[in-house]
Scaffold this active site. Structure first.
Site, PDB file in Angstrom:
ATOM      1  N   LYS A   1      -7.481   4.633 -18.976  1.00 60.08           N
ATOM      2  CA  LYS A   1      -8.261   4.307 -17.786  1.00 60.08           C
ATOM      3  C   LYS A   1      -9.549   3.635 -18.237  1.00 60.08           C
ATOM      4  O   LYS A   1     -10.415   4.262 -18.848  1.00 60.08           O
ATOM      5  CB  LYS A   1      -8.601   5.559 -16.986  1.00 60.08           C
TER       6      LYS A   1
ATOM      7  N   GLY B   1     -18.199   9.047 -22.698  1.00 65.31           N
ATOM      8  CA  GLY B   1     -18.997   8.934 -21.486  1.00 65.31           C
ATOM      9  C   GLY B   1     -20.129   9.938 -21.486  1.00 65.31           C
ATOM     10  O   GLY B   1     -20.627  10.309 -22.552  1.00 65.31           O
ATOM     11  N   GLU B   2     -20.511  10.388 -20.278  1.00 67.57           N
ATOM     12  CA  GLU B   2     -21.700  11.256 -20.242  1.00 67.57           C
ATOM     13  C   GLU B   2     -21.329  12.744 -20.214  1.00 67.57           C
ATOM     14  O   GLU B   2     -20.178  13.111 -20.054  1.00 67.57           O
ATOM     15  CB  GLU B   2     -22.625  10.849 -19.096  1.00 67.57           C
ATOM     16  N   THR B   3     -22.338  13.575 -20.351  1.00 66.34           N
ATOM     17  CA  THR B   3     -22.108  14.993 -20.664  1.00 66.34           C
ATOM     18  C   THR B   3     -21.445  15.800 -19.542  1.00 66.34           C
ATOM     19  O   THR B   3     -20.582  16.624 -19.819  1.00 66.34           O
ATOM     20  CB  THR B   3     -23.439  15.678 -21.028  1.00 66.34           C
TER      21      THR B   3
ATOM     22  N   THR C   1     -19.422  14.785 -17.131  1.00 63.82           N
ATOM     23  CA  THR C   1     -18.014  14.410 -17.067  1.00 63.82           C
ATOM     24  C   THR C   1     -17.278  14.961 -18.287  1.00 63.82           C
ATOM     25  O   THR C   1     -16.143  15.427 -18.178  1.00 63.82           O
ATOM     26  CB  THR C   1     -17.854  12.879 -16.991  1.00 63.82           C
ATOM     27  N   GLY C   2     -17.935  14.921 -19.439  1.00 64.54           N
ATOM     28  CA  GLY C   2     -17.330  15.457 -20.659  1.00 64.54           C
ATOM     29  C   GLY C   2     -17.003  16.930 -20.507  1.00 64.54           C
ATOM     30  O   GLY C   2     -15.932  17.395 -20.924  1.00 64.54           O
TER      31      GLY C   2
ATOM     32  N   GLU D   1     -16.929  11.905 -26.798  1.00 64.44           N
ATOM     33  CA  GLU D   1     -18.107  11.268 -27.394  1.00 64.44           C
ATOM     34  C   GLU D   1     -19.083  11.055 -26.252  1.00 64.44           C
ATOM     35  O   GLU D   1     -18.779  10.345 -25.303  1.00 64.44           O
ATOM     36  CB  GLU D   1     -17.690   9.953 -28.070  1.00 64.44           C
TER      37      GLU D   1
ATOM     38  N   CYS E   1     -24.240   4.121 -27.056  1.00 60.93           N
ATOM     39  CA  CYS E   1     -24.483   5.571 -27.163  1.00 60.93           C
ATOM     40  C   CYS E   1     -25.400   5.888 -28.336  1.00 60.93           C
ATOM     41  O   CYS E   1     -26.122   6.870 -28.317  1.00 60.93           O
ATOM     42  CB  CYS E   1     -23.171   6.320 -27.320  1.00 60.93           C
TER      43      CYS E   1
ATOM     44  N   GLU F   1     -31.231   9.758 -22.399  1.00 59.84           N
ATOM     45  CA  GLU F   1     -30.676   8.465 -22.749  1.00 59.84           C
ATOM     46  C   GLU F   1     -30.867   7.497 -21.576  1.00 59.84           C
ATOM     47  O   GLU F   1     -30.411   7.747 -20.472  1.00 59.84           O
ATOM     48  CB  GLU F   1     -29.195   8.627 -23.067  1.00 59.84           C
TER      49      GLU F   1
END
Lengths: 511, 126
Positions: free
Chosen positions: A193, A245-247, A249-250, A267, A306, A407
């Site tokens: 995706k 992606g970001e935290t 969602t991780g 990551e 990143c 970030e």
């Protein structure tokens, strides 16, 4: 590097990139319309205008992609000899390489990154990735343990089957290759995706490599994360999920993986310190110029990296002199049409990113950080007037400020000073993240000490923003789990079969 | 949160604009079980407020309740909370697709965003 060339945008007369009005999903070796027939506009950040449409898929489309991947997995992972699998990976690399210029222009137009970067970094690195893993897969060896003279334990790597992979918008093709190459090399089929702002360039890549990849081995489904990303990540039909992606969602991805009891590799970003010791200015030489360039690399890919060196730590004794040189370089940054090979910085990927970056600049000012340069949306002329351009920006402040802790994902660097080595290490590690770091010094032992003391998965010493395959990449702390760009990634895409074999004919004697 | 002794000692807070409150009401019509916000951090979606159906994300020991907006909880990782010191998060709505796996702001094509007010000496008390 090619110079003085301005490429024609995709689909326009004279462009090297052919453009269709709309693109379906890539499933089972062909482009198929989404089940519900919905499409979404794909906007070029260069103009802020839509240039094509891609499928706005629904979970039914993810199921179709999973059907195709499952139908292909046995032949790909179990029947095809490893040498044939490796051949396919090499052919993918050859096909991308043969279309390097076309894909570079496509990637640049959709993402906004300067074409000099896609021509020299993104696409060549994608090519190299497939070649590396074509070879690496063949070097993946199991082990044998001699339990006793007649009992041997064989550890054999086996493919997982079908994996899900979610790719971010900042390096759409390069990071897709970071994920797809090891998955395929290890004998898996994948459903990919792409990120919502950049769904198209990978479809152009699929057009190019379709002839050389067996149907169903790579499938691409485009659409909103909340629907497609979630449908993929929660599916009991995947054996592994990989995400960049970001935290939040991780965390959600890991939670879904926990429900299915499958592995997840993540990551998740960083706030990487770039540390400049006083000796970098000891001489006016190439090394000094390299260090100054190392500072300015925060503007590479418009800061949408990143590992962006978004915190610069400069030893206080050289601060004024060092910053004067850095500002000199920053003034020379050419911002504009990313399809111009002379352009050094293009537009941010989306209007959403511009809003977030502006919001952080506002926070920085409110916190009392000193705005040294930039800080505003860059005004452009003509076709570019609607593009998402932001000025390269520098703040000076303290490490406890939010612009030093979060970030920003834009061309914004937060600079602070340090007194000595231990002060530098303390500030560098005072962050939730641990993805990257840079250490600049002419003193090799000091650079070594500092590098070992920094809690980050990648420490660049006297260089920055280089991502050769063969050097592992991944995060400490909340920056993620797992490693890519190294053959150890194959471990994330295989499981271990232990065959315990008795060569003795004697009964055990228990019964 | 412990007083750090620095000049900035207020804890983070969250408020919502009328547009954000309207979007929350719209979402609650479709998501009867409620919705919850999680402050993102890092990588491509950095400061985005992620909006999920309540229960979608398991609230863990790391989650600090910053406040409520339109009756819905707004959480943040406690480690991030400590770096937000005196930030007042202002939840708002803009055009554009939502980030990550977040629900849109009410309907497709709009998403939640945050703005920030750094509060000095009680200026942000609501």
């Amino acid at each position: 590097m090619q110079i003085n060339k301005v490429y024609v945008p995709p689909g326009q007369p004279g462009s090297i990139v052919e453009l269709k009005e709309k693109y379906g999903n890539f499933i089972g070796g062909r482009f198929v319309a989404p089940v519900k027939g919905q499409y979404m506009e794909d906007i070029s950040p260069v103009t802020g205008k839509p240039f094509t449409k891609v499928a706005k898929s629904t979970p039914e489309d993810v199921e179709l992609a999973l059907d195709a991947a499952h139908a292909a997995k046995e032949k790909w992972g179990e029947i095809l000899p490893l040498s044939e699998r490796a051949k396919v990976l090499n052919k993918i690399a050859d096909a991308i390489e043969a279309n390097e210029e076309m894909l570079s222009v496509a990637e640049s137009w959709e993402n906004g990154k300067p074409v000099r970067e896609t021509l020299n970094v993104d696409i060549p690195m994608a090519v190299d990735h497939f070649r590396y893993f074509a070879g690496a897969a063949r070097m993946l060896e199991g082990t044998i343990t001699e339990v006793d003279k007649d009992t041997l334990s064989y550890q054999i790597h086996e493919p997982l089957g079908v994996v899900g992979q979610i790719v971010p918008f900042n390096f759409p093709l390069m990071l897709a290759s970071w994920k797809i190459a090891p998955a395929l090399a290890a004998g898996n089929c994948t459903v990919v995706k792409p990120a919502s702002p950049t769904p198209w360039s990978i479809l152009k890549m699929m057009e190019i490599i379709n002839d050389v990849v067996p149907p169903g081995v790579i499938n691409v489904v485009t659409g909103p994360g909340a629907e497609i990303g979630k449908a993929l990540a929660t599916s009991p039909r995947i054996a592994k999920i990989a995400f960049t992606g970001e935290t939040v969602t991780g965390r959600l991805i890991m939670q879904y993986a926990a429900q299915n009891i499958i592995p997840a590799t993540l990551e998740l970003g960083g706030k990487s310190p770039n540390i400049f010791f006083d000796d970098v200015l000891a001489k006016e030489d190439d090394f000094m110029r390299k260090a100054v360039e190392g500072f300015v690399l925060y503007a590479f890919n418009k800061g949408e990296v990143c590992t962006c060196p978004s915190r610069a730590l400069v030893q206080e004794s050289i601060y004024d002199r060092f910053m004067a040189k850095a500002l000199d370089s920053i003034k020379k940054i050419k911002q504009g049409n990313p399809l111009d090979t002379n352009t050094m910085i293009g537009p941010q990927v989306s209007a959403q990113q511009i809003q977030k970056i502006s919001s952080y600049v506002d926070i920085g000012k409110q916190e009392g950080a000193q705005l040294v340069v930039g800080g505003q949306r860059a005004k452009m002329e003509g076709d570019l007037a609607g593009g998402y351009f932001f000025q390269p920006t520098i703040f000076k402040g303290e490490n406890n400020m939010r612009i030093f802790q979060e970030e920003i994902f834009g061309p914004v660097v937060a600079v602070t000073t340090f007194k000595d080595e231990s002060d530098a290490i303390r500030i560098a590690n005072d962050t939730l993240y641990g993805l990257g770091a840079g250490v600049w010094s002419r003193d090799g032992t000091r650079a070594y000490r500092v590098s070992r003391a920094i809690k980050a998965g990648r420490v660049w010493v006297n260089c920055y923003h280089s991502y050769p395959v063969g050097a592992s990449f991944g995060g400490y702390k909340i920056s993620g789990v797992g490693r890519e760009t190294h053959r150890m990634a194959l471990e994330h895409y295989t499981q271990t079969k232990s065959m315990l074999v008795s060569y003795s004919e004697k009964p055990m004697g228990f019964f | 949160m412990a007083d750090t002794g620095s000049a900035i000692t207020h804890t983070p807070s969250v408020v919502a604009t009328p547009a954000a409150l309207a979007a929350i009401r719209e979402l609650l019509r479709d998501h009867r079980g409620g919705i919850a916000f999680f402050q993102s951090g890092g990588c491509c979606d950095n400061s985005a407020p992620m909006c999920f159906e309540e229960g979608e994300m398991i609230v863990g020991q790391v989650d600090k309740l910053v406040g409520k907006v339109g009756g819905c909880p707004y959480y943040m990782d406690f480690r991030q909370y400590e770096t937000y010191h005196s930030s007042q998060i202002i939840l708002d709505v803009e055009d554009g697709e939502a980030d990550g796996f977040s629900l849109p702001a009410g309907r497709d094509g709009r998403h939640f965003i945050t703005r920030t007010k750094i509060c000095a000496a009680n200026a942000c008390n609501v």
